[in-house]
Enzyme design. Sequence first.
Site, PDB file in Angstrom:
ATOM      1  N   TRP A   1      -6.917  11.881   4.338  1.00 25.61           N
ATOM      2  CA  TRP A   1      -6.691  12.248   2.937  1.00 25.61           C
ATOM      3  C   TRP A   1      -5.270  11.888   2.474  1.00 25.61           C
ATOM      4  CZ3 TRP A   1      -9.385  17.498   1.463  1.00 25.61           C
ATOM      5  CH2 TRP A   1     -10.689  17.529   2.006  1.00 25.61           C
TER       6      TRP A   1
ATOM      7  N   ALA B   1      -5.035  -1.992   5.207  1.00 27.72           N
ATOM      8  CA  ALA B   1      -6.379  -1.437   5.403  1.00 27.72           C
ATOM      9  C   ALA B   1      -7.212  -1.625   4.153  1.00 27.72           C
ATOM     10  CB  ALA B   1      -6.300   0.057   5.747  1.00 27.72           C
ATOM     11  N   TYR B   2      -8.507  -1.714   4.363  1.00 30.16           N
ATOM     12  CA  TYR B   2      -9.477  -1.647   3.276  1.00 30.16           C
ATOM     13  C   TYR B   2      -9.881  -0.181   3.191  1.00 30.16           C
ATOM     14  CZ  TYR B   2     -13.730  -2.520   0.536  1.00 30.16           C
ATOM     15  OH  TYR B   2     -14.693  -2.502  -0.435  1.00 30.16           O
TER      16      TYR B   2
ATOM     17  N   ASP C   1      -1.936 -11.996   5.712  1.00 30.13           N
ATOM     18  CA  ASP C   1      -3.294 -11.507   5.510  1.00 30.13           C
ATOM     19  C   ASP C   1      -3.874 -11.214   6.888  1.00 30.13           C
ATOM     20  OD1 ASP C   1      -5.943 -11.029   4.999  1.00 30.13           O
ATOM     21  OD2 ASP C   1      -6.315 -12.883   3.901  1.00 30.13           O
TER      22      ASP C   1
ATOM     23  N   THR D   1      -8.331   6.680  10.857  1.00 27.62           N
ATOM     24  CA  THR D   1      -8.801   7.664   9.889  1.00 27.62           C
ATOM     25  C   THR D   1      -9.680   8.747  10.512  1.00 27.62           C
ATOM     26  OG1 THR D   1     -10.204   7.891   7.896  1.00 27.62           O
ATOM     27  CG2 THR D   1     -10.749   6.123   9.399  1.00 27.62           C
ATOM     28  N   ASP D   2      -9.746   9.890   9.833  1.00 28.99           N
ATOM     29  CA  ASP D   2     -10.670  10.954  10.206  1.00 28.99           C
ATOM     30  C   ASP D   2     -12.125  10.549   9.991  1.00 28.99           C
ATOM     31  OD1 ASP D   2     -10.090  10.891   7.432  1.00 28.99           O
ATOM     32  OD2 ASP D   2     -10.768  12.947   7.158  1.00 28.99           O
TER      33      ASP D   2
ATOM     34  N   TYR E   1     -17.142   2.274   5.855  1.00 27.34           N
ATOM     35  CA  TYR E   1     -15.689   2.321   6.019  1.00 27.34           C
ATOM     36  C   TYR E   1     -15.327   2.881   7.391  1.00 27.34           C
ATOM     37  CZ  TYR E   1     -11.030   4.392   5.724  1.00 27.34           C
ATOM     38  OH  TYR E   1      -9.743   4.777   5.992  1.00 27.34           O
TER      39      TYR E   1
ATOM     40  N   GLY F   1       0.812  -1.211   0.000  1.00 31.25           N
ATOM     41  CA  GLY F   1       0.000   0.000   0.000  1.00 31.25           C
ATOM     42  C   GLY F   1       0.842   1.255   0.000  1.00 31.25           C
ATOM     43  N   GLN F   2       0.173   2.400  -0.102  1.00 31.29           N
ATOM     44  CA  GLN F   2       0.923   3.648  -0.231  1.00 31.29           C
ATOM     45  C   GLN F   2       1.701   3.986   1.043  1.00 31.29           C
ATOM     46  OE1 GLN F   2      -1.839   6.684  -1.464  1.00 31.29           O
ATOM     47  NE2 GLN F   2      -3.258   6.330   0.205  1.00 31.29           N
TER      48      GLN F   2
END
Length: 302
Positions: free
Chosen positions: A161, A70-71, A46, A111-112, A135, A21-22
């Site tokens: 973001w 994360a999804y 996984d 996350t926000d 989510y 992922g990023q």
Amino acid sequence: MGPEAMAGASRKRVLVTGAGGQVGRALAQTVPAEVDAVFLHRQALDVADAGSVAKALAAHRPQVIINAAAYTAVDRAESEADQAYAINAQGPAHLARAARELGAELLHISTDFVFSGSQGQPYRPEDPTAPINAYGASKVAGEEAIAAILGEQALILRTSWVYAPWGQNFLQTMLRLMENRPLLRVVCDQVGSPTSAHSLAGALWRALARPDFRGIQHWTDAGVASWYDFAVAIQEEALALGLLSRRIPIEAIPSSAYPTPARRPANSQLDKSRSYAALGAAAHWRVALRETLAAQATVSSA
């Protein structure tokens, strides 16, 4: 004990999930000198599979786990809630239990979107969560699982973001659309803080060295933007760096003009005062965007 053995003894063994992922990729590019890190893709670990988690952690026996898996497909989560919960809720629970058994620390990214976005001021870490989409609800469930198993021993770092020079994110989507569309219409009534994956990775590595910085915390790049502001900045910076060949009109629209399967928070600003005091303040999001695009331009021209 000689100097080499002493240095080895002080090194941290870190296992990072979600290596593809990023954020996982940004962490891999910024490993501190005193860290021995192993990065595992979903095929090797996984998080939704308790057996896979147990096997990987038994093999590597890390002192610290950074959960970057994360999804994140916000709209798809409305119709794939089971998958979102498997990765975002059950996954952190599996990791927390394994960390407790190993005596390892867990650093987890949230996350926000755990907030409703209806508050008129930045959300503090202790403010009540109230997600308005599947989510966000799955991420709240992951936070609650970690807190129930590890308490304040874990770090839950909420961000917002996130984008990078790679992967699927708002930055890459805008660059693609700006090359192929004559006009863009972008929502202007949702505000938050764009955050570079490299900035978040740096914060996580600094947090690793601060065992007193645990519990629920917030980290984003500095400043606030709407998605429209972010899109305009992307075009300006990308044009300056030669990543775009032309300028197109960008029109600001309300959320009502761009309906999506998942509702988004209108104002998901996070209060970062505690994390900035502990880890050092982040750069303004526009500065981080410029650095990210410059890195992308260097790769593109290579």
